[in-house]
Write a protein that holds these residues in place. Structure first.
Motif, short mmCIF file in Angstrom:
data_model
loop_
_atom_site.label_atom_id
_atom_site.label_comp_id
_atom_site.label_asym_id
_atom_site.label_seq_id
_atom_site.Cartn_x
_atom_site.Cartn_y
_atom_site.Cartn_z
N ILE A 41 -13.42 -22.92 89.86
CA ILE A 41 -13.85 -24.23 90.31
C ILE A 41 -15.03 -24.91 89.61
O ILE A 41 -15.66 -24.20 88.88
N PHE A 42 -15.00 -26.32 89.47
CA PHE A 42 -16.08 -26.89 88.69
C PHE A 42 -15.91 -26.41 87.24
O PHE A 42 -16.89 -26.31 86.58
N GLY A 43 -14.71 -26.08 86.70
CA GLY A 43 -14.63 -25.77 85.29
C GLY A 43 -14.99 -24.24 84.84
O GLY A 43 -14.92 -24.01 83.76
N GLN A 44 -15.43 -23.26 85.91
CA GLN A 44 -15.60 -22.01 85.66
C GLN A 44 -14.68 -20.99 86.45
O GLN A 44 -14.78 -21.23 87.83
N PRO A 45 -14.59 -19.84 85.83
CA PRO A 45 -14.06 -18.72 86.67
C PRO A 45 -15.12 -18.10 87.86
O PRO A 45 -16.20 -18.05 87.48
N THR A 46 -14.76 -18.33 89.18
CA THR A 46 -15.81 -17.95 89.92
C THR A 46 -15.37 -16.84 91.12
O THR A 46 -14.16 -16.93 91.33
N VAL A 47 -16.05 -16.06 91.33
CA VAL A 47 -15.65 -15.06 92.23
C VAL A 47 -16.47 -15.19 93.56
O VAL A 47 -17.71 -15.42 93.54
N PHE A 48 -15.60 -15.14 94.65
CA PHE A 48 -16.17 -15.32 96.08
C PHE A 48 -16.11 -13.91 96.58
O PHE A 48 -15.50 -13.15 96.70
N GLY A 311 -23.87 -19.85 97.97
CA GLY A 311 -24.99 -19.99 96.90
C GLY A 311 -24.37 -19.52 95.71
O GLY A 311 -23.59 -18.41 95.64
N PHE A 312 -24.28 -20.34 94.46
CA PHE A 312 -24.10 -19.79 93.38
C PHE A 312 -24.91 -19.07 92.34
O PHE A 312 -26.32 -19.54 92.32
N ARG A 313 -24.33 -18.19 91.77
CA ARG A 313 -25.06 -17.18 90.62
C ARG A 313 -24.25 -17.10 89.51
O ARG A 313 -23.14 -16.97 89.50
N GLN A 314 -24.77 -17.29 88.27
CA GLN A 314 -24.24 -16.91 87.07
C GLN A 314 -24.40 -15.24 86.63
O GLN A 314 -25.59 -14.97 86.93
N VAL A 315 -23.31 -14.90 86.35
CA VAL A 315 -23.51 -13.54 85.56
C VAL A 315 -24.02 -13.56 84.47
O VAL A 315 -23.42 -13.97 83.36
N ILE A 331 -19.21 -16.96 87.26
CA ILE A 331 -19.86 -17.44 88.47
C ILE A 331 -19.49 -16.50 89.71
O ILE A 331 -18.46 -16.01 89.92
N VAL A 332 -20.49 -16.38 90.33
CA VAL A 332 -20.39 -15.56 91.76
C VAL A 332 -20.87 -16.61 92.79
O VAL A 332 -21.99 -17.14 92.61
N LEU A 333 -19.85 -16.68 93.89
CA LEU A 333 -20.26 -17.48 95.08
C LEU A 333 -20.61 -16.48 96.13
O LEU A 333 -19.70 -16.01 96.73
N TYR A 334 -21.89 -16.22 96.57
CA TYR A 334 -22.07 -15.54 98.05
C TYR A 334 -21.84 -16.37 99.17
O TYR A 334 -22.37 -17.57 99.21
N GLU A 335 -21.01 -16.16 100.08
CA GLU A 335 -20.56 -16.82 101.13
C GLU A 335 -21.46 -16.71 102.33
O GLU A 335 -21.23 -15.70 102.84
N ILE A 336 -22.12 -17.75 102.72
CA ILE A 336 -22.85 -17.45 104.06
C ILE A 336 -21.90 -17.66 105.40
O ILE A 336 -21.89 -16.67 106.35
N ASN A 337 -21.27 -18.72 105.23
CA ASN A 337 -20.30 -18.79 106.62
C ASN A 337 -19.31 -17.74 106.81
O ASN A 337 -19.20 -17.53 107.79
#
Length: 436
Positions: A41-48, A311-315, A331-337
Motif C-alpha cells: 500500500i502507498f507504494g511500499q511492501p507492508t506487513v499487517f 500505526g505504521f512502522r518502518q523496519v 513497513i509494518v502496520l500494527y492493527e488496533i481495530n
C-alpha cells in the motif's frame, strides 16, 4: 525463514485503493492468510499484524527494529518538523516539551473552557432539533481544540476551520499533487493554514507571555539546553496538536452518541451513576474520576470503534515476527481495530459490553491487547486531553439531553481518515424534561 503469506497486488499502487475503500480489507485477508500477511500500500511492501503479542514486539522495539513511518500523503501534509515524524532523541526531547501542554495541572485549567463551549453547543443543538450530528461534532471538537490549544474562539466558523477540514481529509489519500485531487487541495490548504498559524504565533510572541493554553506553554517552553521552539517548528507542532485534538475525538464522541442511542440499557446505567453528583456544581477532575461506570463505557467505545485503525512502522533492521522474516525497508502496520476483535481477550467482540471493563473482568487482560492510543515510546501524547474531553462531554450529554436516531439512514462506518457513520449520524435532539 519465509516472508509472510499474501499478495503485493498491482505494480506501484499495489492494494492501496482497496485498503482505502474497503472497511473489511484487513479482516478479509486475515481470514484468508492468518494473523500476519503481506500486501503493498502507498507504494511500499507492508506487513499487517494484529494481537497483543505482535503489538508488544512492535511497540517495545522502537528505534531497535522499527521507526515511525507514515504514508507519503500524511508525511507531506503533517510537515517535516512534526513530532509524529521525529525519531530517536529528537522525538524524546520534543515530546518532553510538548507534554507540558497535557500534564495534570494544564488539564485542570482546560475544564472551564470545555464546559463553556459544550454548553453553547447543547443550546445550538436544542434549537436545531433534527440534524446530522457528525459534522456538528467536528465543529465542536475543533472549537475546543482551537480555544484550549491555540487560544482562539469560534474557529469552526472561520476560514481556518474550512482549510483545516480540507487538509485533514487529504491526510490519507493517493499523493497525486494536482490542483483537483484530494491531496492537491489538502496541500494548498496546508500552506494557507500555516500562514494563519504564523500570524497567530507572531501576535502571541509579541504580547505578554501567557500560559493559559498549549500555544502559550510551547512559546515559553525551553529544552534541556535552554532552547525554545523556532517559528517553523511551532507551526508544524500546533498543526499536529489541532489534528490530534480534533479528528480522533470527533470520531470517538460520534461513536459514543451512536452506541448509546442503540443501547438504552447502558444509557440508563450511566444516568443512574450521574445521580450521585450535583448538577449545580461545576465539574472537576475529581468528579470525573469518580464516574467509574462512564469510564467503562468510554473504554468500550474506544475498543469497539478505535479512532485510529493502526500505526505504521518502518523496519530498520531485519527481524522475525510470527515465525516469518520481515525485511529491512518494509513497513509494518500494527492493527488496533483487529487487536480489539481478538476473541481470546474479548468474547463476542462485536457486542457493545461496557461490563467487560469492570474491575472483576478486566484484571486478566493481556498487555497491549487494548491500544486505542497506541503504546510504548510513541503512545498518544494527547491521550489524557482526549479522555478528559470525552468524559466531560459524555457526562453533560447524559445529564441534560436526549437523542434518537432518525430512520432511513446508513449507519455503516466510513473508516478514512477516522471512523464515522456514512450519512453523518442524523438525530432528533432535545433537552431532558427534568434534570436528574
Amino acid at each position: 525463514m519465509t516472508l509472510p503469506p499474501g499478495n503485493l497486488g498491482l505494480p506501484l499502487i499495489g492494494d492501496t485503493l482497496n485498503f482505502l475503500q474497503d472497511a473489511q480489507f484487513a479482516k478479509k485477508r486475515h481470514q484468508q492468510y492468518g494473523p500476519i500477511f503481506k500486501t503493498s500500500i502507498f507504494g511500499q511492501p507492508t506487513v499487517f499484524v494484529s494481537g497483543s503479542e505482535a503489538n508488544l514486539f512492535v511497540l517495545s522495539n522502537e528505534n531497535q527494529y522499527f521507526v515511525v513511518s507514515w504514508p507519503p500523503s500524511t508525511k507531506a501534509l503533517l510537515g517535516p518538523l512534526s513530532l509524529s515524524l521525529q525519531t530517536g532523541s529528537d522525538h524524546q526531547n520534543r515530546r518532553k516539551l510538548l507534554y507540558q501542554a497535557f500534564q495534570p495541572r494544564a488539564l485542570a485549567g482546560y475544564i472551564g473552557g470545555m464546559e463553556d463551549i459544550t454548553g453553547r453547543y447543547l443550546q445550538r443543538w436544542t434549537q436545531m432539533s433534527e440534524f446530522a450530528w457528525y459534522p456538528e461534532l467536528r465543529n465542536y471538537t475543533f472549537d475546543v481544540a482551537c480555544k484550549l490549544l491555540v487560544g482562539i474562539d469560534n474557529s469552526s466558523e472561520s476560514e481556518l476551520g474550512n482549510y483545516f477540514k480540507i487538509w485533514s481529509d487529504g491526510l490519507f489519500s493517493v499523493p497525486l499533487d494536482l490542483p483537483w485531487t484530494q491531496f492537491g487541495k489538502a496541500k494548498k490548504c496546508r500552506k494557507l493554514l500555516l500562514a494563519e498559524l504564523e500570524n497567530i504565533i507572531r501576535a502571541r510572541q509579541q504580547g505578554t507571555p501567557s500560559k493559559n493554553d498549549a500555544l502559550g506553554l510551547l512559546i515559553c517552553a525551553r529544552d534541556d539546553d535552554g532552547n525554545s521552539l523556532s517559528l517553523e517548528e511551532l507551526k508544524d507542532q500546533v498543526l499536529l496538536l489541532l489534528f490530534t485534538g480534533h479528528s480522533s475525538l470527533s470520531s470517538a464522541i460520534a461513536s459514543f452518541c451512536l452506541l448509546l442511542a442503540q443501547n438504552p440499557d447502558v444509557m440508563a446505567k450511566i444516568r443512574a451513576e450521574q445521580q450521585q453528583f450535583s448538577t449545580t456544581e461545576p465539574l472537576t477532575l475529581e468528579h470525573l474520576k469518580q464516574m467509574t461506570y462512564l469510564e467503562q463505557v468510554l473504554r468500550e467505545v474506544l475498543r469497539l470503534v478505535p479512532p485510529l485503525a493502526g500505526g505504521f512502522r518502518q523496519v530498520i533492521k531485519p527481524c522475525e515476527l510470527g515465525g516469518y522474516e520481515i525485511p529491512k525497508g518494509w513497513i509494518v502496520l500494527y492493527e488496533i481495530n483487529q487487536t480489539h476483535q481478538d476473541t481470546s481477550v474479548y468474547p463476542e467482540p462485536d457486542r457493545f459490553d461496557p461490563d467487560r471493563f469492570s474491575l472483576e473482568r478486566s484484571t486478566n487482560a493481556k498487555p497491549f491487547s487494548y491500544v486505542p492510543f497506541g503504546g510504548g515510546l510513541r503512545e498518544c501524547l494527547g491521550k489524557e486531553f482526549a479522555r478528559l474531553e470525552m468524559k466531560l462531554f459524555a457526562a453533560r450529554m447524559v445529564r441534560e439531553c436526549e437523542w434518537d436516531l432518525l430512520p432511513d439512514q446508513d449507519l455503516n462506518l466510513i473508516l478514512v481518515p477516522t471512523p464515522h457513520p456514512r450519512d453523518g449520524l442524523r438525530v432528533k435532539f432535545r433537552r431532558k424534561m427534568t434534570s436528574s
